[in-house]
Design a protein around this motif. Structure first.
Motif, PDB file in Angstrom:
ATOM      1  N   SER A 168     -13.915  51.190   8.377  1.00 31.50           N
ATOM      2  CA  SER A 168     -15.129  50.887   9.125  1.00 31.50           C
ATOM      3  C   SER A 168     -15.049  49.534   9.825  1.00 31.50           C
ATOM      4  CB  SER A 168     -16.346  50.904   8.193  1.00 31.50           C
ATOM      5  OG  SER A 168     -16.469  52.163   7.567  1.00 31.50           O
ATOM      6  N   VAL A 169     -14.161  48.680   9.363  1.00 31.59           N
ATOM      7  CA  VAL A 169     -14.023  47.343   9.946  1.00 31.59           C
ATOM      8  C   VAL A 169     -13.096  47.425  11.147  1.00 31.59           C
ATOM      9  CG1 VAL A 169     -13.229  44.987   9.567  1.00 31.59           C
ATOM     10  CG2 VAL A 169     -14.449  46.201   7.753  1.00 31.59           C
ATOM     11  N   ASN A 170     -13.544  46.915  12.268  1.00 35.31           N
ATOM     12  CA  ASN A 170     -12.718  46.915  13.473  1.00 35.31           C
ATOM     13  C   ASN A 170     -12.754  45.510  14.071  1.00 35.31           C
ATOM     14  OD1 ASN A 170     -11.535  47.250  16.029  1.00 35.31           O
ATOM     15  ND2 ASN A 170     -12.250  49.372  16.158  1.00 35.31           N
ATOM     16  N   PRO A 171     -11.837  44.647  13.652  1.00 37.45           N
ATOM     17  CA  PRO A 171     -11.881  43.250  14.104  1.00 37.45           C
ATOM     18  C   PRO A 171     -11.718  43.098  15.604  1.00 37.45           C
ATOM     19  CG  PRO A 171      -9.814  43.719  12.967  1.00 37.45           C
ATOM     20  CD  PRO A 171     -10.700  44.895  12.743  1.00 37.45           C
ATOM     21  N   LYS A 172     -10.883  43.932  16.208  1.00 40.01           N
ATOM     22  CA  LYS A 172     -10.685  43.810  17.658  1.00 40.01           C
ATOM     23  C   LYS A 172     -11.935  44.231  18.417  1.00 40.01           C
ATOM     24  CE  LYS A 172      -6.891  45.967  16.704  1.00 40.01           C
ATOM     25  NZ  LYS A 172      -5.644  46.746  16.686  1.00 40.01           N
ATOM     26  N   ALA A 181     -14.011  35.798  11.121  1.00 34.03           N
ATOM     27  CA  ALA A 181     -14.044  35.547  12.563  1.00 34.03           C
ATOM     28  C   ALA A 181     -12.701  35.054  13.085  1.00 34.03           C
ATOM     29  CB  ALA A 181     -15.158  34.535  12.884  1.00 34.03           C
ATOM     30  N   SER A 182     -12.110  34.078  12.400  1.00 31.54           N
ATOM     31  CA  SER A 182     -10.833  33.522  12.850  1.00 31.54           C
ATOM     32  C   SER A 182      -9.745  34.582  12.853  1.00 31.54           C
ATOM     33  CB  SER A 182     -10.423  32.350  11.953  1.00 31.54           C
ATOM     34  OG  SER A 182     -11.374  31.312  12.007  1.00 31.54           O
ATOM     35  N   GLU A 183      -9.690  35.350  11.809  1.00 29.33           N
ATOM     36  CA  GLU A 183      -8.675  36.396  11.704  1.00 29.33           C
ATOM     37  C   GLU A 183      -8.885  37.468  12.762  1.00 29.33           C
ATOM     38  OE1 GLU A 183      -6.919  39.535   8.357  1.00 29.33           O
ATOM     39  OE2 GLU A 183      -8.754  38.385   7.971  1.00 29.33           O
ATOM     40  N   SER A 184     -10.149  37.827  12.998  1.00 30.96           N
ATOM     41  CA  SER A 184     -10.446  38.870  13.982  1.00 30.96           C
ATOM     42  C   SER A 184     -10.026  38.437  15.382  1.00 30.96           C
ATOM     43  CB  SER A 184     -11.953  39.190  13.963  1.00 30.96           C
ATOM     44  OG  SER A 184     -12.345  39.678  12.698  1.00 30.96           O
ATOM     45  N   LEU A 185     -10.316  37.190  15.740  1.00 34.67           N
ATOM     46  CA  LEU A 185      -9.929  36.698  17.056  1.00 34.67           C
ATOM     47  C   LEU A 185      -8.408  36.677  17.198  1.00 34.67           C
ATOM     48  CD1 LEU A 185     -10.602  35.531  19.801  1.00 34.67           C
ATOM     49  CD2 LEU A 185     -10.770  33.264  18.732  1.00 34.67           C
ATOM     50  N   SER A 186      -7.715  36.249  16.144  1.00 35.89           N
ATOM     51  CA  SER A 186      -6.257  36.226  16.189  1.00 35.89           C
ATOM     52  C   SER A 186      -5.687  37.635  16.333  1.00 35.89           C
ATOM     53  CB  SER A 186      -5.699  35.563  14.928  1.00 35.89           C
ATOM     54  OG  SER A 186      -4.291  35.510  14.965  1.00 35.89           O
ATOM     55  N   LEU A 187      -6.266  38.601  15.642  1.00 34.10           N
ATOM     56  CA  LEU A 187      -5.832  39.994  15.762  1.00 34.10           C
ATOM     57  C   LEU A 187      -6.063  40.526  17.171  1.00 34.10           C
ATOM     58  CD1 LEU A 187      -7.098  41.467  12.374  1.00 34.10           C
ATOM     59  CD2 LEU A 187      -4.726  41.398  13.146  1.00 34.10           C
ATOM     60  N   PHE A 188      -7.192  40.145  17.767  1.00 32.99           N
ATOM     61  CA  PHE A 188      -7.499  40.582  19.132  1.00 32.99           C
ATOM     62  C   PHE A 188      -6.459  40.040  20.116  1.00 32.99           C
ATOM     63  CE2 PHE A 188      -9.469  39.457  23.212  1.00 32.99           C
ATOM     64  CZ  PHE A 188      -9.883  40.705  23.647  1.00 32.99           C
ATOM     65  N   ILE A 189      -6.153  38.755  19.982  1.00 32.42           N
ATOM     66  CA  ILE A 189      -5.137  38.155  20.860  1.00 32.42           C
ATOM     67  C   ILE A 189      -3.779  38.792  20.606  1.00 32.42           C
ATOM     68  CG2 ILE A 189      -3.960  36.012  21.457  1.00 32.42           C
ATOM     69  CD1 ILE A 189      -6.527  34.522  20.640  1.00 32.42           C
ATOM     70  N   ASP A 190      -3.470  39.017  19.332  1.00 27.29           N
ATOM     71  CA  ASP A 190      -2.199  39.642  18.960  1.00 27.29           C
ATOM     72  C   ASP A 190      -2.063  41.020  19.592  1.00 27.29           C
ATOM     73  OD1 ASP A 190       0.223  39.926  17.206  1.00 27.29           O
ATOM     74  OD2 ASP A 190      -1.001  41.536  16.350  1.00 27.29           O
ATOM     75  N   ASP A 191      -3.105  41.801  19.526  1.00 31.34           N
ATOM     76  CA  ASP A 191      -3.074  43.154  20.073  1.00 31.34           C
ATOM     77  C   ASP A 191      -2.860  43.123  21.583  1.00 31.34           C
ATOM     78  OD1 ASP A 191      -3.620  46.115  19.633  1.00 31.34           O
ATOM     79  OD2 ASP A 191      -5.137  45.644  21.133  1.00 31.34           O
ATOM     80  N   ASN A 251      -8.483  33.261  28.986  1.00 31.18           N
ATOM     81  CA  ASN A 251      -9.588  32.311  29.104  1.00 31.18           C
ATOM     82  C   ASN A 251     -10.768  32.723  28.231  1.00 31.18           C
ATOM     83  OD1 ASN A 251      -8.288  30.602  30.878  1.00 31.18           O
ATOM     84  ND2 ASN A 251      -9.103  31.595  32.710  1.00 31.18           N
ATOM     85  N   LYS A 252     -11.073  34.008  28.239  1.00 32.44           N
ATOM     86  CA  LYS A 252     -12.174  34.495  27.407  1.00 32.44           C
ATOM     87  C   LYS A 252     -11.866  34.291  25.925  1.00 32.44           C
ATOM     88  CE  LYS A 252     -14.171  37.961  30.513  1.00 32.44           C
ATOM     89  NZ  LYS A 252     -14.492  39.395  30.680  1.00 32.44           N
ATOM     90  N   SER A 253     -10.608  34.513  25.556  1.00 36.03           N
ATOM     91  CA  SER A 253     -10.226  34.313  24.155  1.00 36.03           C
ATOM     92  C   SER A 253     -10.407  32.854  23.753  1.00 36.03           C
ATOM     93  CB  SER A 253      -8.769  34.734  23.949  1.00 36.03           C
ATOM     94  OG  SER A 253      -8.583  36.093  24.267  1.00 36.03           O
ATOM     95  N   ILE A 254     -10.057  31.944  24.651  1.00 37.06           N
ATOM     96  CA  ILE A 254     -10.211  30.519  24.367  1.00 37.06           C
ATOM     97  C   ILE A 254     -11.695  30.146  24.285  1.00 37.06           C
ATOM     98  CG2 ILE A 254      -9.910  28.217  25.357  1.00 37.06           C
ATOM     99  CD1 ILE A 254      -7.443  29.240  23.961  1.00 37.06           C
ATOM    100  N   VAL A 255     -12.504  30.746  25.140  1.00 40.46           N
ATOM    101  CA  VAL A 255     -13.947  30.485  25.092  1.00 40.46           C
ATOM    102  C   VAL A 255     -14.495  30.850  23.719  1.00 40.46           C
ATOM    103  CG1 VAL A 255     -16.189  31.246  25.956  1.00 40.46           C
ATOM    104  CG2 VAL A 255     -14.367  30.692  27.567  1.00 40.46           C
ATOM    105  N   HIS A 268       0.633  36.133  13.131  1.00 41.27           N
ATOM    106  CA  HIS A 268       0.760  37.173  14.136  1.00 41.27           C
ATOM    107  C   HIS A 268       1.810  36.813  15.179  1.00 41.27           C
ATOM    108  CE1 HIS A 268      -3.606  38.060  12.876  1.00 41.27           C
ATOM    109  NE2 HIS A 268      -2.784  38.874  12.244  1.00 41.27           N
ATOM    110  N   LEU A 269       1.883  35.547  15.553  1.00 39.80           N
ATOM    111  CA  LEU A 269       2.910  35.117  16.496  1.00 39.80           C
ATOM    112  C   LEU A 269       4.300  35.314  15.895  1.00 39.80           C
ATOM    113  CD1 LEU A 269       3.838  33.755  19.119  1.00 39.80           C
ATOM    114  CD2 LEU A 269       3.506  31.537  17.981  1.00 39.80           C
ATOM    115  N   ALA A 270       4.442  34.999  14.610  1.00 38.07           N
ATOM    116  CA  ALA A 270       5.738  35.158  13.936  1.00 38.07           C
ATOM    117  C   ALA A 270       6.215  36.600  14.017  1.00 38.07           C
ATOM    118  CB  ALA A 270       5.620  34.719  12.480  1.00 38.07           C
ATOM    119  N   LYS A 271       5.302  37.519  13.794  1.00 33.74           N
ATOM    120  CA  LYS A 271       5.680  38.927  13.850  1.00 33.74           C
ATOM    121  C   LYS A 271       6.069  39.334  15.271  1.00 33.74           C
ATOM    122  CE  LYS A 271       3.947  43.545  12.903  1.00 33.74           C
ATOM    123  NZ  LYS A 271       2.801  44.353  12.464  1.00 33.74           N
ATOM    124  N   ARG A 272       5.312  38.835  16.262  1.00 37.31           N
ATOM    125  CA  ARG A 272       5.645  39.181  17.652  1.00 37.31           C
ATOM    126  C   ARG A 272       7.023  38.631  18.043  1.00 37.31           C
ATOM    127  NH1 ARG A 272       0.266  37.494  18.430  1.00 37.31           N
ATOM    128  NH2 ARG A 272       0.911  35.612  19.559  1.00 37.31           N
TER     129      ARG A 272
END
Length: 818
Positions: A398-402, A447-457, A476-480, A498-502
């Protein structure tokens, strides 16, 4: 002789003029009557002026002045009795229901007043020119008003101050205004003339004073307007929506302003607008805001920026209007945020508060900086998280961080549009909207993890096919959104994972986009924030060069060995906590390659130590089945399991979990995850007896001889291994993983607080407790918000370690110890 004769003649002349004063005044009076009757065309103004001049010279100025005033009074009384009073309207003054005949009689009455005033002004203007010498010589000496001003007072007292006439004039004008407010056409010019008359006439006996417009009309006009708009508001709000009422209110304000400019007086503009604002807006602020299907929330939902701008402008005209507007807006923003949190992050604002990392106390030793190595035989695989708890698994689905981030980006776009298009970039609104936006975002502990996952995706696949401008806008939106995250150090940790994995598994779509993102983070938080991220990039580039050199050397040996792709990682840069297992029973071919690379590396870098991280690598295997071969990508432990053990399997053989563990000398938890992935994933290479998901020591495993798939190449998805970056899938962490992450972050925060305290005390030498708390908070707020309790604990620790001490004279004063 001649001089005496001239003096004698002058005296005789004055005597002659005095004796003729009665005759002169009679001629003047008759001339005044002719002027009143508009028959002045045959008069000789030069002769009449001489008569008035001679009368003043003959000391008869008082007679001329009083006689003119009496004549004016007589004339105006005659007009009042013969023309004005007989024209009184027959209907009751102020009666709301009038026939057309009654309206015409009202207008006829006003026309009589207008004509009387016009005739009076025309007549007194001509009379004033005849009596100019009297005004210049006699009037100042006698301390009287000039004849023109005196005539105004006479007209005022006889005509306007008559109670009946005054009431009829005021009531008729108010009735005409009300008719116009109802949409009817009225004679504006006629009313304008009557208002001008009131403005020209003043109270008191002097030349200046309060105009009759202010003294007898304005108050009645404003009171009538107040009653009109009070009744209109009650009726209209019951029958219409908020948008229509705002438009109507704005229209009435423009209408009233135009009315005062066109035929009333601009002296009343501010007062009448204030009444309209109070009656249509100020008294109904909450009703307008909360109106169902048309109030503030509905306007925001439907993106009605023009209506919102109208609301903003009109509310700005009344007391506390915008304060109530921003309060209601913030309440709505909070509800929208809570709904996003509950829907996409399962965060309940009523019973779940933001988890404070500072409250997780756990001693966790930090590791020394070493170089680590990643054994990666091929491309990485996308991992899928599995859990043993059905309840937890159901919750995670049910959780969808992105999607949580997407919804907040949509909300931020909406709020930005509202601010720009509706609220004129009001800085106060911007500050309060940002404040509540930050509050609701940080109510989600993920929140922090969700934003990082969104950027990662997005950096892995979301930016495929997008233009540079679209990528720039996304980053820019991600930084905002990142600016509103309070715990930026938490975001940093997840972003590093997430960067390490990429980087390790070459998942990034665009290296330029990765670099841009790091640059943006550096601009936001400084160089220290991105030092490790840049170090990770440097390691990958150096590793690529090392691998190429090593392959060239191995190729010259002409040995038939598998291809080995290696990444050498500096431990302090990479988020690694996987188990170091140098003694795993690797196949001889791979072990030979590992030994060769170690010699190769040490020949170039003396004094360094390589620690092989098997858990960070993967391998490509080719398995031969009766129906053909399949290329399989699997983690290193899975490779050892399949090659060392199940490659020797024969029908009828089986291996217990205990046997497998003994043979491989593997970690219990890691081996269970690998077996679960091989047994329960989409591609079931093995079978388990019994078929339960839990693995016990005596459970048996055999090869799945019936395995088949139309694909020639498959990846075996692995269960998430806490602390291992290769197993981090693009899903939210479970509770155990998050607690481990928080423990690492708590350790880092303790060091940062210690460093800030020591740095401050070293510069100040001595400092009071409260000031030190404030200074430390200010220095660290760009990364996280330390609590006073956490800072106090670190101060106590530093005192114990003799970095500082309390003053013996004042316990609240700290002293730095060199």
């Amino acid at each position: 002789m001649h001089e005496g004769n001239r003096r004698f003649k002058s005296k005789n002349k004055r005597f002659e003029e005095k004796s003729n004063s009665e005759e002169y005044w009679k001629k003047l009076r008759n001339a005044f009557y002719e002027i009143f009757n508009k028959n002045a065309g045959e008069l000789s103004f030069e002769e009449l002026y001489r008569y008035a001049y001679n009368l003043v010279l003959a000391k008869e100025g008082k007679k001329v002045y009083n006689g003119t005033c009496e004549l004016l009074e007589e004339r105006l009384k005659e007009i009042s009795s013969q023309q004005i009073k007989p024209a009184f309207p027959v209907n009751e003054p102020g009666n709301k229901m009038q026939s057309n005949t009654e309206i015409e009689r009202d207008l006829d009455f006003l026309k009589i007043i207008k004509n009387t005033w016009d005739n009076h002004i025309m007549a007194i203007t001509e009379i004033k020119s005849l009596l100019m010498y009297m005004d210049r010589v006699f009037v100042p000496r006698a301390k009287l008003l000039p004849i023109y001003e005196k005539s105004q007072h006479i007209f005022r007292d006889i005509i306007v101050y008559d109670e009946n006439i005054k009431e009829y004039i005021i009531n008729i004008i108010l009735k005409q205004i009300e008719r116009e407010r109802s949409g009817e056409m009225i004679d504006r010019s006629l009313i304008s003339n009557i208002i001008s008359m009131m403005l020209d006439l003043h109270e008191g006996n002097g030349e200046t004073g309060l105009s009759l417009y202010k003294s007898i009309f304005e108050e009645r006009y404003l009171e009538s307007s107040k009653n009109f708009y009070a009744n209109l508001s009650e009726k209209f709000l019951d029958e219409n929506d908020a948008s229509e009422w705002l438009k109507k209110s704005e229209h009435h304000m423009e209408e009233e302003k135009d009315r005062t400019e066109q035929y009333l007086s601009t002296l009343s503009t501010r007062e009448i607008l204030r009444i309209v604002e109070q009656e249509t807006i100020e008294k109904h602020i909450h009703t307008i805001i909360e109106m169902e299907n048309s109030g503030l929330r509905s306007l925001i939902k439907d993106d009605k920026y023009s209506d919102l701008n109208r609301m903003y402008n009109l509310f700005g005209k009344v007391n506390n209007g915008r304060e109530e507007l921003i309060k209601a807006l913030c309440d709505y923003i909070k509800e929208l945020g809570e709904d996003i949190n509950e829907t996409w992050a399962l965060v309940s604002s009523k019973n779940e508060s933001n988890k404070s990392i500072n409250h997780i106390v756990n001693n966790h030793n930090s590791n020394n900086s070493n170089n680590s190595i990643n054994n990666n035989n091929s491309k990485t695989l996308d991992t899928v998280e599995n859990t043993n708890s059905k309840k937890e698994n159901s919750t995670k689905q049910s959780v969808n961080p992105k999607q949580w981030v997407v919804k907040y980006l949509e909300l931020k776009d909406k709020l930005d549009n509202i601010l720009i298009k509706a609220f004129d970039n009001d800085k106060n609104f911007q500050m309060k909207m940002n404040s509540i936006f930050q509050l609701i975002i940080n109510e989600n502990p993920k929140a922090s993890e969700s934003l990082s996952l969104f950027i990662d995706d997005n950096l892995k696949k979301g930016i495929k096919g997008k233009s540079e401008d679209e990528i720039e806008e996304l980053l820019n939106k991600s930084i905002v959104l990142f600016r509103f995250i309070s715990d930026k150090d938490v975001f940093e940790r997840y972003y590093k994972q997430h960067l390490a994995k990429r980087l390790l598994y070459k998942k990034s779509v665009s290296e330029d986009a990765e670099r841009i993102m790091i640059t943006r983070l550096q601009m936001e938080c400084g160089h220290q924030f991105t030092t490790k991220l840049e170090g990770m990039y440097k390691d990958i580039n150096i590793s690529s060069e090392l691998s190429n050199e090593f392959k060239v050397i191995e190729k010259k040996k002409d040995k038939k060995l598998p291809e080995l792709n290696i990444s050498v990682l500096t431990k302090i840069f990479w988020p690694m906590s996987g188990q170091v297992t140098p003694n795993l029973p690797y196949p001889i071919e791979i072990q030979t390659l590992m030994d060769d690379f170690s010699k190769f590396y040490y020949s170039r870098h003396s004094g360094r130590k390589l620690l092989w991280q098997f858990s960070l690598g993967s391998a490509d295997l080719r398995i031969n089945y009766e129906k053909g071969s399949k290329d399989i990508n699997i983690c290193n432990l899975g490779m050892l399991l399949l090659i060392n053990i199940f490659n020797k399997w024969k029908p009828g053989d089986s291996y217990t979990f205990k046997q497998l563990q003994t043979e491989l000398e593997a970690n219990d938890l890691e081996l269970k995850r690998v077996l679960q992935s091989l047994v329960f994933s989409k591609y079931k290479l093995l079978q388990k007896i019994p078929k339960s998901r839990d693995i016990k020591d005596e459970d048996e495993f055999i090869v799945n001889t019936k395995f088949s798939t139309p694909l020639n190449r498959i990846k075996i998805p692995m269960v998430v291994a806490s602390g291992n970056i290769h197993n981090r899938s693009s899903v939210i962490e479970n509770n155990e993983e998050r607690e481990e992450t928080y423990r690492h972050i708590e350790d880092s925060r303790r060091f940062q607080i210690d460093a800030a305290v020591v740095r401050i005390m070293k510069g100040r030498k001595k400092m009071y407790h409260n000031n030190l708390i404030t200074e430390v908070t200010n220095q660290l707020s760009s990364r996280f918000m330390p609590t006073p309790t956490a800072i106090k604990k670190r101060i106590e620790s530093l005192i114990e370690r003799e970095y500082m001490e309390r003053s013996s004279e004042d316990r609240k004063l700290y002293l730095y110890l060199a």
